[in-house]
Design a protein around this motif. Structure first.
Motif, PDB file in Angstrom:
ATOM      1  N   UNK A   1      -3.437  18.778 -35.815  1.00  0.00           N
ATOM      2  CA  UNK A   1      -3.257  17.515 -35.250  1.00  0.00           C
ATOM      3  C   UNK A   1      -3.803  16.386 -36.267  1.00  0.00           C
ATOM      4  N   UNK A   2      -2.889  15.097 -36.209  1.00  0.00           N
ATOM      5  CA  UNK A   2      -3.224  13.976 -37.038  1.00  0.00           C
ATOM      6  C   UNK A   2      -4.788  13.705 -36.435  1.00  0.00           C
ATOM      7  N   UNK A   3      -5.442  13.225 -37.468  1.00  0.00           N
ATOM      8  CA  UNK A   3      -6.930  13.028 -37.261  1.00  0.00           C
ATOM      9  C   UNK A   3      -7.055  11.367 -37.183  1.00  0.00           C
ATOM     10  N   UNK A   4      -7.128  10.753 -36.172  1.00  0.00           N
ATOM     11  CA  UNK A   4      -7.295   9.292 -35.750  1.00  0.00           C
ATOM     12  C   UNK A   4      -8.512   8.585 -36.616  1.00  0.00           C
ATOM     13  N   UNK A   5      -9.279   9.232 -36.905  1.00  0.00           N
ATOM     14  CA  UNK A   5     -10.450   8.896 -37.742  1.00  0.00           C
ATOM     15  C   UNK A   5     -10.304   8.581 -39.293  1.00  0.00           C
ATOM     16  N   UNK A   6      -9.120   9.165 -39.693  1.00  0.00           N
ATOM     17  CA  UNK A   6      -8.607   8.888 -41.078  1.00  0.00           C
ATOM     18  C   UNK A   6      -7.194   7.759 -40.896  1.00  0.00           C
ATOM     19  N   UNK A   7      -7.553   6.702 -41.982  1.00  0.00           N
ATOM     20  CA  UNK A   7      -6.722   5.816 -41.918  1.00  0.00           C
ATOM     21  C   UNK A   7      -4.960   6.115 -42.061  1.00  0.00           C
TER      22      UNK A   7
ATOM     23  N   UNK B   1       0.040   8.756 -36.786  1.00  0.00           N
ATOM     24  CA  UNK B   1       0.169   8.563 -35.458  1.00  0.00           C
ATOM     25  C   UNK B   1       0.879   7.413 -34.792  1.00  0.00           C
ATOM     26  N   UNK B   2       0.843   6.286 -35.425  1.00  0.00           N
ATOM     27  CA  UNK B   2       1.754   5.230 -34.852  1.00  0.00           C
ATOM     28  C   UNK B   2       3.230   5.267 -35.585  1.00  0.00           C
ATOM     29  N   UNK B   3       3.282   5.830 -36.570  1.00  0.00           N
ATOM     30  CA  UNK B   3       4.798   5.690 -37.217  1.00  0.00           C
ATOM     31  C   UNK B   3       5.509   6.906 -36.911  1.00  0.00           C
ATOM     32  N   UNK B   4       4.989   8.083 -36.682  1.00  0.00           N
ATOM     33  CA  UNK B   4       5.798   8.981 -36.067  1.00  0.00           C
ATOM     34  C   UNK B   4       6.613   9.101 -34.999  1.00  0.00           C
ATOM     35  N   UNK B   5       6.184   8.404 -33.977  1.00  0.00           N
ATOM     36  CA  UNK B   5       6.981   8.199 -32.657  1.00  0.00           C
ATOM     37  C   UNK B   5       8.120   7.142 -32.667  1.00  0.00           C
ATOM     38  N   UNK B   6       7.743   6.043 -33.682  1.00  0.00           N
ATOM     39  CA  UNK B   6       8.643   4.983 -33.936  1.00  0.00           C
ATOM     40  C   UNK B   6       9.959   5.797 -34.573  1.00  0.00           C
ATOM     41  N   UNK B   7       9.666   6.524 -35.809  1.00  0.00           N
ATOM     42  CA  UNK B   7      10.811   7.106 -36.409  1.00  0.00           C
ATOM     43  C   UNK B   7      11.492   7.906 -35.586  1.00  0.00           C
ATOM     44  N   UNK B   8      10.867   8.844 -34.669  1.00  0.00           N
ATOM     45  CA  UNK B   8      11.659   9.734 -33.673  1.00  0.00           C
ATOM     46  C   UNK B   8      12.475   8.972 -32.801  1.00  0.00           C
TER      47      UNK B   8
END
Length: 160
Positions: A18-24, A30-37
């Protein structure tokens, strides 16, 4: 740069990454993927629906393509599939989702041609395409079988 990896193993008991929220970069994904979908799904939905202008243009272009064409048909044949194909192949609109129904009253008219009402669930406007057929060989002694006909089609707004 963060020492954290972009992807980590899920802590939910699965063996997935999964995407690691601790890495920028992971946080940005995490933020961009749902917007693109959501944008892709909205675009896909809009491209699969007829607009009023697309239907009007497709009907008139399909009518132009039918007029002057030669088809191997008989005068009593249902031309709905031929008309649907001409409108869908016009290059305008999604190419699917058209309703074509034959006008029973127009069948009795004879010389005025067969009327077909074109509509779509996506639009409120209906169009009437009238098709008249002229035998390519009017001197042929065979009148009740299929033969080549020149088609003439006209389109008007409204049901037939």
């Amino acid at each position: 740069m963060s020492e954290e990896p972009v992807f980590t193993r899920s802590e939910w008991g699965t063996n997935r990454y999964v995407y690691n929220h601790r890495n920028p970069v992971g946080l940005a994904l995490i933020i961009i993927a749902p917007i693109v979908a959501v944008g892709a799904m909205t675009g896909l939905r809009n491209s699969s629906r007829w607009s009023e202008a697309e239907l009007r243009t497709a009907v008139h272009q399909g009518t132009e393509n039918l007029t002057g064409s030669t088809q191997y048909v008989s005068p009593d044949m249902h031309l709905g599939t031929l008309i649907r194909d001409a409108v869908e192949d016009s290059g305008t609109g999604p190419g699917l989702g058209l309703d074509v129904s034959r006008d029973a009253v127009g069948d009795a008219i004879g010389d005025a041609g067969h009327g077909y009402t074109i509509s779509s669930a996506d639009t409120e406007t209906e169009y009437c395409i009238r098709v008249t057929m002229t035998r390519v060989d009017p001197n042929s002694r065979f009148t009740s079988i299929r033969q080549d006909h020149y088609l003439t089609a006209t389109a008007t707004q409204g049901a037939c």
